[in-house]
Design a protein around this motif. Structure first.
Motif, PDB file in Angstrom:
ATOM      1  N   VAL A 255      31.391  36.376  40.245  1.00  0.00           N
ATOM      2  CA  VAL A 255      31.572  35.621  41.490  1.00  0.00           C
ATOM      3  C   VAL A 255      30.298  35.654  42.329  1.00  0.00           C
ATOM      4  O   VAL A 255      29.834  34.617  42.825  1.00  0.00           O
ATOM      5  CB  VAL A 255      32.770  36.171  42.282  1.00  0.00           C
ATOM      6  CG1 VAL A 255      32.841  35.522  43.666  1.00  0.00           C
ATOM      7  CG2 VAL A 255      34.068  35.926  41.522  1.00  0.00           C
TER       8      VAL A 255
ATOM      9  N   VAL B  52      39.853  33.625  43.875  1.00  0.00           N
ATOM     10  CA  VAL B  52      39.034  32.946  42.872  1.00  0.00           C
ATOM     11  C   VAL B  52      39.785  33.026  41.551  1.00  0.00           C
ATOM     12  O   VAL B  52      39.810  34.084  40.905  1.00  0.00           O
ATOM     13  CB  VAL B  52      37.647  33.608  42.749  1.00  0.00           C
ATOM     14  CG1 VAL B  52      36.777  32.834  41.779  1.00  0.00           C
ATOM     15  CG2 VAL B  52      36.980  33.706  44.115  1.00  0.00           C
TER      16      VAL B  52
ATOM     17  N   LEU C 153      36.988  37.281  49.298  1.00  0.00           N
ATOM     18  CA  LEU C 153      37.146  36.535  48.054  1.00  0.00           C
ATOM     19  C   LEU C 153      37.630  37.516  46.989  1.00  0.00           C
ATOM     20  O   LEU C 153      36.912  38.441  46.617  1.00  0.00           O
ATOM     21  CB  LEU C 153      35.823  35.906  47.620  1.00  0.00           C
ATOM     22  CG  LEU C 153      35.237  34.803  48.500  1.00  0.00           C
ATOM     23  CD1 LEU C 153      33.933  34.302  47.907  1.00  0.00           C
ATOM     24  CD2 LEU C 153      36.215  33.654  48.637  1.00  0.00           C
TER      25      LEU C 153
END
Length: 484
Positions: A158, A252, A223
């Motif tokens: 990520v 995500v 996230l």
């Protein structure tokens, strides 16, 4: 500079405050003023009222479709969205005229012409806003500070993806890995979660740890990358803690290069499910794309015939050799075809390529051969390349059906021979005269960036996407960045 290429700056700063006022003012004035003027010229009573009604309806349509929402302003080029909204406006106003006083209303052609400036202005402001926002994000402004939570490999993925691009609203400021393994991304580890959270008390405690990490780093959003150890129950407690503190949670899901329009959230048995639709299979879009390609090629060849003649004469007079350069390229499914271009290099350019490649002159990190100052390029050729005029004969390839107006760059057979299975996915659609590669930097892009853009297009193309890419092509041609 940060560890991952995004410059440090005022990362908490939001989008420019003028985005929404300018958008609303442009929409209302772009419809209201021309409509009132047209009604006045047609001898209608109270034209100002008609202009106000038209402007109000237009603004209401745009607002109902969330065109003025803060999270959407500047995030897309908005050209197709403006066209769709404008068609609805025209239909509503036409229906209003029919139902009220069809005999004494304004002429339909005059009313339609009066609405056109509004469409043009709305379709212009959105790209200007996006360009401004992209520039801000390249300077690490108008972004959100993100705390990345998940297993170390997922965290590395990520963070790496966020750092590789600047056309998104997130900048990673720290990580919270799950387990004892350390991430390799170089981000500060603000907290660490245990490999497993056996009891509700454990899950509540680690949720508070994530909340402390967000507070310590000044993060705006967490996230979370779900995984084998970052389970749904753990994620649930983290969400409760973040939302209780007024912070946002973003998940995500592991999907890459999937356009937002293809994803639809739904629920099943209490589970959140993301449905991903195939690219552009509905409403006959493949047939429509093919039809637009052929029509565009015919129109382009007809309108540019004088320019073709002038360029052919210039190429012939400035260097010895043929006017056109014909080269075998790979098209849909890897099928070879002959691509046409105006010759921009010396006549023996192909013979000299192997020598240049052996000398280490290639300045591209992938399978393509690129040099900023290629000695084989003629003086006229450098001009043609910068303005992309050398590509015009490819309209013949589009007319024949070997290429499309929009698509990935057509590769050489030697390049395809070295493709990985992932890179071969680029051949799932017809190559194009222009595409995301051309409007995003061309030869200045790394090979990974080129492949990423092409894969995004292959997986998400639509006629609407093609039209937006075409509108960006003119700016890319004028800019000339990466054309060599």
């Amino acid at each position: 500079m940060s560890e991952h290429g995004r410059p440090r700056g005022r990362t908490g700063e939001g989008k420019a405050r003028w985005y929404r006022p300018v958008a609303v003012l442009t929409d209302t004035c772009g419809i209201g003023v021309p409509l009132a003027a047209a009604l006045s010229a047609d001898g209608q009573d109270v034209p100002a009222l008609g202009g106000l009604v038209g402007a109000g309806v237009w603004a209401a349509i745009r607002a109902s479709r969330r065109r003025y929402a803060a999270q959407r302003l500047g995030e897309s080029w908005g050209v197709l969205a403006a066209v769709r909204d404008w068609v609805l406006l025209a239909g509503l106003l036409a229906l209003t005229l029919i139902l009220t006083d069809p005999g004494n209303g304004p002429r339909p052609s005059l009313a339609l012409a009066a609405l056109t400036p509004g469409l043009v202005l709305s379709a212009t402001v959105a790209p200007m806003t996006k360009l401004h926002l992209n520039r801000q994000r390249r300077e690490a402004r108008a972004v959100r500070r993100a705390l990345v939570v998940g297993e170390p490999t997922a965290v590395d993925h990520v963070v790496g993806r966020l750092a590789s691009r600047t056309d998104h609203p997130y900048v990673a400021v720290g990580v919270v890995p799950v387990g004892a393994q350390d991430p390799q991304c170089g981000m500060p580890v603000a907290q660490r979660l245990a490999a497993a959270a056996a009891t509700p008390a454990d899950r509540a405690a680690e949720a508070q740890a994530v909340l402390r990490a967000a507070a310590d780093l000044g993060a705006d959003v967490a996230l979370v990358a779900p995984g084998l150890r970052m389970t749904g129950e753990r994620l649930r407690h983290v969400a409760w803690a973040l939302h209780g503190a007024g912070l946002q949670l973003a998940v995500v899901p592991g999907l890459a290069e999937v356009a937002e329009a293809r994803v639809r959230p739904t629920t099943a048995a209490g589970l959140t499910v993301l449905q991903v639709t195939p690219p552009a299979q509905e409403f006959g879009q493949p047939w429509l794309k093919s039809s637009l390609d052929r029509a565009g090629a015919v129109l382009g060849l007809a309108l540019l015939a004088p320019l073709f003649g002038a360029l052919a004469l210039a190429v012939r007079c400035t260097s010895p050799g043929p006017v056109f350069h014909r080269q075998t390229r790979c098209g849909l499914g890897g099928r070879p075809f002959t691509m046409w271009k105006f010759r921009t290099m010396v006549a023996d350019a192909e013979a000299r390529l192997a020598e240049l490649a052996r000398s280490g002159a290639n300045q591209h990190d992938g399978h393509m051969f690129k040099m900023r100052r290629d000695p084989r390029v003629t003086p006229l050729g450098s001009v043609l390349r910068r303005l992309s005029l050398d590509e015009l004969p490819q309209l013949l390839n589009v007319l024949k059906g070997d290429m499309s107006l929009i698509g990935p760059r057509p590769p050489l057979p030697d390049e395809v021979a070295h493709y990985s299975p992932t890179e071969l996915r680029r051949l799932a659609v017809k190559p194009g005269m222009t595409g995301l590669w051309q409007v995003s930097g061309r030869s200045d892009l790394s090979w990974d960036e080129t492949v990423s853009l092409d894969l995004w297009y292959v997986d998400n193309w639509s006629v609407a996407t093609d039209v937006e890419i075409m509108t960006r092509t003119l700016r890319a041609v004028v800019d000339g960045r990466g054309a060599y």
